[in-house]
Design a protein around this motif. Structure first.
Motif, PDB file in Angstrom:
ATOM      1  N   SER A 160      -1.896  -1.825  -8.151  1.00  0.00           N
ATOM      2  CA  SER A 160      -3.345  -2.014  -8.193  1.00  0.00           C
ATOM      3  C   SER A 160      -3.968  -1.217  -9.337  1.00  0.00           C
ATOM      4  O   SER A 160      -4.856  -1.703 -10.044  1.00  0.00           O
ATOM      5  CB  SER A 160      -3.969  -1.581  -6.861  1.00  0.00           C
ATOM      6  OG  SER A 160      -5.375  -1.697  -6.891  1.00  0.00           O
ATOM      7  N   LEU A 161      -3.465   0.007  -9.549  1.00  0.00           N
ATOM      8  CA  LEU A 161      -3.974   0.840 -10.636  1.00  0.00           C
ATOM      9  C   LEU A 161      -3.595   0.260 -11.994  1.00  0.00           C
ATOM     10  O   LEU A 161      -4.385   0.328 -12.951  1.00  0.00           O
ATOM     11  CB  LEU A 161      -3.424   2.267 -10.499  1.00  0.00           C
ATOM     12  CG  LEU A 161      -3.966   3.074  -9.313  1.00  0.00           C
ATOM     13  CD1 LEU A 161      -3.213   4.384  -9.184  1.00  0.00           C
ATOM     14  CD2 LEU A 161      -5.455   3.324  -9.468  1.00  0.00           C
ATOM     15  N   ILE A 162      -2.402  -0.302 -12.073  1.00  0.00           N
ATOM     16  CA  ILE A 162      -1.972  -0.945 -13.327  1.00  0.00           C
ATOM     17  C   ILE A 162      -2.889  -2.117 -13.657  1.00  0.00           C
ATOM     18  O   ILE A 162      -3.304  -2.316 -14.803  1.00  0.00           O
ATOM     19  CB  ILE A 162      -0.510  -1.422 -13.221  1.00  0.00           C
ATOM     20  CG1 ILE A 162       0.428  -0.216 -13.186  1.00  0.00           C
ATOM     21  CG2 ILE A 162      -0.145  -2.321 -14.408  1.00  0.00           C
ATOM     22  CD1 ILE A 162       1.874  -0.576 -12.930  1.00  0.00           C
ATOM     23  N   ASN A 163      -3.229  -2.901 -12.639  1.00  0.00           N
ATOM     24  CA  ASN A 163      -4.137  -4.042 -12.847  1.00  0.00           C
ATOM     25  C   ASN A 163      -5.513  -3.584 -13.325  1.00  0.00           C
ATOM     26  O   ASN A 163      -6.133  -4.212 -14.180  1.00  0.00           O
ATOM     27  CB  ASN A 163      -4.281  -4.840 -11.568  1.00  0.00           C
ATOM     28  CG  ASN A 163      -2.988  -5.587 -11.195  1.00  0.00           C
ATOM     29  OD1 ASN A 163      -2.181  -5.888 -12.074  1.00  0.00           O
ATOM     30  ND2 ASN A 163      -2.808  -5.861  -9.919  1.00  0.00           N
ATOM     31  N   LYS A 196      -0.904   2.156   8.094  1.00  0.00           N
ATOM     32  CA  LYS A 196      -1.291   0.763   7.873  1.00  0.00           C
ATOM     33  C   LYS A 196      -0.208  -0.044   7.153  1.00  0.00           C
ATOM     34  O   LYS A 196      -0.402  -1.235   6.875  1.00  0.00           O
ATOM     35  CB  LYS A 196      -2.588   0.708   7.058  1.00  0.00           C
ATOM     36  CG  LYS A 196      -3.781   1.385   7.732  1.00  0.00           C
ATOM     37  CD  LYS A 196      -4.194   0.679   9.009  1.00  0.00           C
ATOM     38  CE  LYS A 196      -4.821  -0.673   8.732  1.00  0.00           C
ATOM     39  NZ  LYS A 196      -5.331  -1.329   9.962  1.00  0.00           N
ATOM     40  N   GLY A 197       0.926   0.593   6.858  1.00  0.00           N
ATOM     41  CA  GLY A 197       2.035  -0.130   6.237  1.00  0.00           C
ATOM     42  C   GLY A 197       1.842  -0.414   4.759  1.00  0.00           C
ATOM     43  O   GLY A 197       2.415  -1.382   4.231  1.00  0.00           O
ATOM     44  N   ILE A 198       1.036   0.401   4.088  1.00  0.00           N
ATOM     45  CA  ILE A 198       0.804   0.232   2.656  1.00  0.00           C
ATOM     46  C   ILE A 198       1.805   1.070   1.878  1.00  0.00           C
ATOM     47  O   ILE A 198       1.946   2.277   2.125  1.00  0.00           O
ATOM     48  CB  ILE A 198      -0.631   0.645   2.270  1.00  0.00           C
ATOM     49  CG1 ILE A 198      -1.640  -0.244   2.992  1.00  0.00           C
ATOM     50  CG2 ILE A 198      -0.832   0.572   0.756  1.00  0.00           C
ATOM     51  CD1 ILE A 198      -3.079   0.187   2.808  1.00  0.00           C
ATOM     52  N   LYS A 199       2.501   0.449   0.938  1.00  0.00           N
ATOM     53  CA  LYS A 199       3.500   1.155   0.141  1.00  0.00           C
ATOM     54  C   LYS A 199       2.867   1.776  -1.092  1.00  0.00           C
ATOM     55  O   LYS A 199       1.864   1.277  -1.614  1.00  0.00           O
ATOM     56  CB  LYS A 199       4.618   0.196  -0.272  1.00  0.00           C
ATOM     57  CG  LYS A 199       5.408  -0.361   0.906  1.00  0.00           C
ATOM     58  CD  LYS A 199       6.510  -1.291   0.428  1.00  0.00           C
ATOM     59  CE  LYS A 199       7.310  -1.843   1.604  1.00  0.00           C
ATOM     60  NZ  LYS A 199       8.372  -2.772   1.159  1.00  0.00           N
ATOM     61  N   LEU A 200       3.486   2.852  -1.578  1.00  0.00           N
ATOM     62  CA  LEU A 200       2.989   3.529  -2.766  1.00  0.00           C
ATOM     63  C   LEU A 200       3.020   2.603  -3.975  1.00  0.00           C
ATOM     64  O   LEU A 200       2.140   2.673  -4.847  1.00  0.00           O
ATOM     65  CB  LEU A 200       3.856   4.776  -3.036  1.00  0.00           C
ATOM     66  CG  LEU A 200       3.226   5.914  -3.842  1.00  0.00           C
ATOM     67  CD1 LEU A 200       1.935   6.394  -3.199  1.00  0.00           C
ATOM     68  CD2 LEU A 200       4.208   7.061  -3.985  1.00  0.00           C
ATOM     69  N   GLU A 201       4.012   1.715  -4.012  1.00  0.00           N
ATOM     70  CA  GLU A 201       4.129   0.770  -5.128  1.00  0.00           C
ATOM     71  C   GLU A 201       2.919  -0.168  -5.200  1.00  0.00           C
ATOM     72  O   GLU A 201       2.504  -0.588  -6.288  1.00  0.00           O
ATOM     73  CB  GLU A 201       5.405  -0.059  -5.006  1.00  0.00           C
ATOM     74  CG  GLU A 201       6.687   0.729  -5.193  1.00  0.00           C
ATOM     75  CD  GLU A 201       7.124   1.470  -3.936  1.00  0.00           C
ATOM     76  OE1 GLU A 201       6.394   1.376  -2.906  1.00  0.00           O
ATOM     77  OE2 GLU A 201       8.145   2.148  -3.980  1.00  0.00           O
ATOM     78  N   GLU A 202       2.351  -0.504  -4.040  1.00  0.00           N
ATOM     79  CA  GLU A 202       1.193  -1.391  -4.009  1.00  0.00           C
ATOM     80  C   GLU A 202      -0.028  -0.717  -4.636  1.00  0.00           C
ATOM     81  O   GLU A 202      -0.805  -1.372  -5.348  1.00  0.00           O
ATOM     82  CB  GLU A 202       0.896  -1.800  -2.567  1.00  0.00           C
ATOM     83  CG  GLU A 202       1.985  -2.649  -1.930  1.00  0.00           C
ATOM     84  CD  GLU A 202       1.692  -2.979  -0.481  1.00  0.00           C
ATOM     85  OE1 GLU A 202       1.073  -4.031  -0.241  1.00  0.00           O
ATOM     86  OE2 GLU A 202       2.065  -2.195   0.404  1.00  0.00           O
ATOM     87  N   ILE A 203      -0.197   0.562  -4.389  1.00  0.00           N
ATOM     88  CA  ILE A 203      -1.289   1.310  -5.013  1.00  0.00           C
ATOM     89  C   ILE A 203      -1.053   1.407  -6.517  1.00  0.00           C
ATOM     90  O   ILE A 203      -1.980   1.238  -7.323  1.00  0.00           O
ATOM     91  CB  ILE A 203      -1.411   2.719  -4.412  1.00  0.00           C
ATOM     92  CG1 ILE A 203      -1.644   2.639  -2.891  1.00  0.00           C
ATOM     93  CG2 ILE A 203      -2.525   3.497  -5.096  1.00  0.00           C
ATOM     94  CD1 ILE A 203      -2.923   1.931  -2.501  1.00  0.00           C
ATOM     95  N   ASN A 204       0.182   1.667  -6.878  1.00  0.00           N
ATOM     96  CA  ASN A 204       0.533   1.760  -8.298  1.00  0.00           C
ATOM     97  C   ASN A 204       0.237   0.449  -9.027  1.00  0.00           C
ATOM     98  O   ASN A 204      -0.344   0.444 -10.123  1.00  0.00           O
ATOM     99  CB  ASN A 204       2.009   2.121  -8.443  1.00  0.00           C
ATOM    100  CG  ASN A 204       2.413   2.357  -9.885  1.00  0.00           C
ATOM    101  OD1 ASN A 204       1.870   3.237 -10.545  1.00  0.00           O
ATOM    102  ND2 ASN A 204       3.355   1.573 -10.392  1.00  0.00           N
TER     103      ASN A 204
END
Length: 213
Positions: free
Chosen positions: A203-206, A193-201
């Motif tokens: 989201s978790l930080i938020n 789906k083109g989701i990067k690991l940084e985007e998950i990271n």
């Protein structure tokens, strides 16, 4: 200038080769090279060694997909050892650790010996991403991408059920195994789906910040 003719091979025609991550400078592994494997490394750009057990040339990652893109080749002042600086795809060690030198003893902190957990997730993500870009015949990851989103989602559903079952059973060994499977298949979905690991990271930080407030 690198001159292969200056290298001092041992009695078996071999020279030890240290492999280092070009970005982090972490030492990844130690292997052996002969004249032919050094030439192949230079010609192809992929780390190629000589297996003393099989007595044959082997290209790192040829079957596992954990390739090493060589960025530089050098030898030491005595010309009897090689240093390869590489861009590592996946992990370097057959145990699943990023580096073969994962067992560490800290000597700079008194009475404080720590077993450090390697940051494997980014390397796993990069390996899956590489399978997406460069399919390998016989690779399970390549198979999932070829089957498409429905197959990937089906596997995630199956693995989620296995995690639930594992959690209900005694002990944690089975649960750890099933969670690992779920994480892997989730990463396959992320790449699809083109989701990067940084985007998950991020989201978790938020989420962490929201918990604090």
């Amino acid at each position: 200038m690198f001159d292969i003719e200056k290298i001092r091979f041992n009695e078996q025609g071999l020279v030890p080769a240290i492999v280092q991550d070009v970005d982090t400078k972490e030492v990844l592994m130690l292997a052996y090279m002969n004249y032919e494997s050094i030439n192949l490394t230079i010609e192809t750009g992929f780390a190629t060694f000589y297996s003393r057990s099989r007595q044959a040339i082997w290209k790192k990652g040829e079957t596992s997909g954990n390739l090493q893109y060589v960025k530089s080749v050098s030898y030491d002042c005595d010309q009897d050892s090689i240093l390869l600086q590489v861009e590592q795809v996946g992990v370097a060690c057959h145990t699943g650790n990023y580096s073969c030198f994962s067992e560490k003893l800290s000597l700079n902190e008194e009475n404080d010996v720590k077993n450090e957990v390697p940051s494997y997730l980014p390397n796993l993500y990069e390996t899956i991403l590489d399978r997406k870009k460069n399919p390998i015949e016989g690779s399970y990851t390549t198979y999932l991408f070829n089957q498409g989103i429905d197959k990937i989602l089906k596997k995630i559903g199956e693995e989620t059920s296995e995690v639930i079952i594992g959690a209900k059973n005694e002990g944690t060994e089975e649960l750890i195994y099933e969670i690992s499977d779920l994480v892997y298949h989730t990463m396959v979905l992320m790449v699809e789906k083109g989701i990067k690991l940084e985007e998950i990271n991020n989201s978790l930080i938020n989420r962490k910040e929201k918990v604090k407030s």
